[in-house]
Motif scaffolding. Structure first.
Motif, mmCIF file in Angstrom:
data_model
loop_
_atom_site.group_PDB
_atom_site.id
_atom_site.type_symbol
_atom_site.label_atom_id
_atom_site.label_comp_id
_atom_site.label_asym_id
_atom_site.label_seq_id
_atom_site.Cartn_x
_atom_site.Cartn_y
_atom_site.Cartn_z
ATOM 1 N N LEU A 1 0.825 -1.207 0.000
ATOM 2 C CA LEU A 1 0.000 0.000 0.000
ATOM 3 C C LEU A 1 0.865 1.266 0.000
ATOM 4 O O LEU A 1 0.621 2.198 -0.776
ATOM 5 N N THR A 2 1.882 1.278 0.845
ATOM 6 C CA THR A 2 2.735 2.463 0.955
ATOM 7 C C THR A 2 3.524 2.702 -0.326
ATOM 8 O O THR A 2 3.617 3.843 -0.808
ATOM 9 N N LEU A 3 4.102 1.651 -0.887
ATOM 10 C CA LEU A 3 4.871 1.812 -2.122
ATOM 11 C C LEU A 3 3.976 2.206 -3.298
ATOM 12 O O LEU A 3 4.372 3.028 -4.136
ATOM 13 N N ALA A 4 2.775 1.639 -3.364
ATOM 14 C CA ALA A 4 1.854 2.009 -4.443
ATOM 15 C C ALA A 4 1.433 3.474 -4.320
ATOM 16 O O ALA A 4 1.374 4.199 -5.320
ATOM 17 N N ALA A 5 1.163 3.917 -3.092
ATOM 18 C CA ALA A 5 0.780 5.311 -2.893
ATOM 19 C C ALA A 5 1.939 6.253 -3.204
ATOM 20 O O ALA A 5 1.732 7.323 -3.794
ATOM 21 N N ALA A 6 3.149 5.877 -2.833
ATOM 22 C CA ALA A 6 4.307 6.720 -3.133
ATOM 23 C C ALA A 6 4.553 6.794 -4.639
ATOM 24 O O ALA A 6 4.852 7.868 -5.178
ATOM 25 N N LEU A 7 4.411 5.681 -5.324
ATOM 26 C CA LEU A 7 4.572 5.687 -6.779
ATOM 27 C C LEU A 7 3.483 6.518 -7.440
ATOM 28 O O LEU A 7 3.748 7.272 -8.385
ATOM 29 N N ALA A 8 2.265 6.424 -6.931
ATOM 30 C CA ALA A 8 1.170 7.234 -7.471
ATOM 31 C C ALA A 8 1.424 8.721 -7.230
ATOM 32 O O ALA A 8 1.156 9.548 -8.102
ATOM 33 N N ALA A 9 1.957 9.065 -6.045
ATOM 34 C CA ALA A 9 2.248 10.470 -5.756
ATOM 35 C C ALA A 9 3.316 11.019 -6.693
ATOM 36 O O ALA A 9 3.310 12.202 -7.020
ATOM 37 N N ALA A 10 4.224 10.166 -7.133
ATOM 38 C CA ALA A 10 5.293 10.625 -8.025
ATOM 39 C C ALA A 10 4.870 10.669 -9.483
ATOM 40 O O ALA A 10 5.468 11.405 -10.275
ATOM 41 N N THR A 11 3.843 9.930 -9.867
ATOM 42 C CA THR A 11 3.532 9.828 -11.295
ATOM 43 C C THR A 11 2.190 10.417 -11.710
ATOM 44 O O THR A 11 1.979 10.626 -12.903
ATOM 45 N N LEU A 12 1.278 10.668 -10.783
ATOM 46 C CA LEU A 12 -0.044 11.163 -11.173
ATOM 47 C C LEU A 12 0.038 12.561 -11.779
ATOM 48 O O LEU A 12 0.832 13.396 -11.352
ATOM 49 N N GLN A 13 -0.794 12.803 -12.767
ATOM 50 C CA GLN A 13 -0.799 14.083 -13.464
ATOM 51 C C GLN A 13 -1.474 15.182 -12.651
ATOM 52 O O GLN A 13 -1.014 16.306 -12.622
ATOM 53 N N LYS A 14 -2.575 14.863 -11.985
ATOM 54 C CA LYS A 14 -3.316 15.873 -11.237
ATOM 55 C C LYS A 14 -2.682 16.054 -9.864
ATOM 56 O O LYS A 14 -2.466 15.084 -9.139
ATOM 57 N N LEU A 15 -2.414 17.298 -9.525
ATOM 58 C CA LEU A 15 -1.750 17.595 -8.258
ATOM 59 C C LEU A 15 -2.580 17.163 -7.057
ATOM 60 O O LEU A 15 -2.035 16.700 -6.058
ATOM 61 N N MET A 16 -3.867 17.327 -7.118
ATOM 62 C CA MET A 16 -4.719 16.959 -5.985
ATOM 63 C C MET A 16 -4.656 15.462 -5.738
ATOM 64 O O MET A 16 -4.550 15.018 -4.597
ATOM 65 N N HIS A 17 -4.685 14.665 -6.793
ATOM 66 C CA HIS A 17 -4.591 13.219 -6.631
ATOM 67 C C HIS A 17 -3.221 12.828 -6.094
ATOM 68 O O HIS A 17 -3.114 11.916 -5.259
ATOM 69 N N ALA A 18 -2.180 13.493 -6.563
ATOM 70 C CA ALA A 18 -0.835 13.208 -6.068
ATOM 71 C C ALA A 18 -0.709 13.560 -4.583
ATOM 72 O O ALA A 18 -0.093 12.820 -3.810
ATOM 73 N N ALA A 19 -1.300 14.674 -4.171
ATOM 74 C CA ALA A 19 -1.246 15.075 -2.763
ATOM 75 C C ALA A 19 -1.991 14.087 -1.881
ATOM 76 O O ALA A 19 -1.528 13.747 -0.774
ATOM 77 N N LEU A 20 -3.132 13.615 -2.336
ATOM 78 C CA LEU A 20 -3.882 12.627 -1.555
ATOM 79 C C LEU A 20 -3.136 11.296 -1.494
ATOM 80 O O LEU A 20 -3.157 10.610 -0.467
ATOM 81 N N SER A 21 -2.461 10.920 -2.558
ATOM 82 C CA SER A 21 -1.626 9.718 -2.525
ATOM 83 C C SER A 21 -0.465 9.890 -1.555
ATOM 84 O O SER A 21 -0.067 8.946 -0.869
ATOM 85 N N PHE A 22 0.065 11.095 -1.488
ATOM 86 C CA PHE A 22 1.130 11.412 -0.545
ATOM 87 C C PHE A 22 0.633 11.248 0.891
ATOM 88 O O PHE A 22 1.345 10.726 1.751
ATOM 89 N N ALA A 23 -0.610 11.654 1.151
ATOM 90 C CA ALA A 23 -1.203 11.480 2.484
ATOM 91 C C ALA A 23 -1.368 9.991 2.811
ATOM 92 O O ALA A 23 -1.133 9.579 3.954
ATOM 93 N N VAL A 24 -1.741 9.188 1.835
ATOM 94 C CA VAL A 24 -1.854 7.746 2.056
ATOM 95 C C VAL A 24 -0.477 7.150 2.357
ATOM 96 O O VAL A 24 -0.355 6.237 3.185
ATOM 97 N N THR A 25 0.558 7.679 1.725
ATOM 98 C CA THR A 25 1.915 7.234 2.035
ATOM 99 C C THR A 25 2.263 7.534 3.488
ATOM 100 O O THR A 25 2.853 6.693 4.179
ATOM 101 N N PHE A 26 1.902 8.716 3.974
ATOM 102 C CA PHE A 26 2.129 9.055 5.376
ATOM 103 C C PHE A 26 1.386 8.093 6.304
ATOM 104 O O PHE A 26 1.915 7.681 7.340
#
Length: 160
Positions: free
Chosen positions: A12-37
């Motif tokens: 879960l953490t690695l998938a969220a971190a990868l999503a935060a690094a690759t998603l195009q929309k900033l809001m989705h990347a920020a929410l993925s970053f929160a899931v990483t936390f």
């Protein structure tokens, strides 16, 4: 059971971190970053460090991630979507991961028993924070307040 929980949290953490690094929309990347936390906090809970896990949830998920989301909402600009994947973030992430893995594998295993330390309590942490580290703690608060004021000044629109 701990092994299964570790693998599930790691995925879960690695998938969220990868999503935060690759998603195009900033809001989705920020929410993925929160899931990483949240995933990192779950690791602390799994290791039995409940206080550090709660601090991770309160400080990073509750404050930093929310601040990032608010910053994105305040500074939202119309950005043209190119439709191309951005590979800079994942390449840098893989390079950092490779460097860390290389350093871990080259480090010799230490088989010395850890010395006994007295039990860590919230009172002891509070005493240390409010005596020895009170100035750095206040300076960090001042810097964060200045950053928030600066962000608000940047997004204020001048009216003619």
């Amino acid at each position: 059971m701990n092994g299964i929980a570790f693998v599930a949290i790691a995925i879960l953490t690695l998938a969220a971190a990868l999503a935060a690094a690759t998603l195009q929309k900033l809001m989705h990347a920020a929410l993925s970053f929160a899931v990483t936390f949240v995933g990192v906090a779950a690791f602390f809970f799994l290791l039995g460090a409940e206080f550090v896990g709660l601090v991770q949830v309160f400080v990073y998920v509750g404050a930093v991630a929310v601040l990032i989301v608010f910053t994105i909402l305040l500074t939202r600009r119309d950005v043209q979507d190119t439709g191309k994947l951005r590979w800079g973030g994942p390449i840098i992430s893989i390079a950092v991961f490779g460097g860390l893995l290389w350093a871990i594998l080259r480090t010799p295993a230490v088989s010395i028993a850890a010395p006994q330390v007295e039990a860590l309590t919230v009172k002891r942490i509070g005493d240390v924070l409010m005596t020895g580290y009170v100035w750095p703690l206040q300076c960090v608060g001042l810097v964060l307040t200045a950053a928030l004021i600066g962000a608000l000044i940047l997004v204020m629109e001048e009216k003619p």
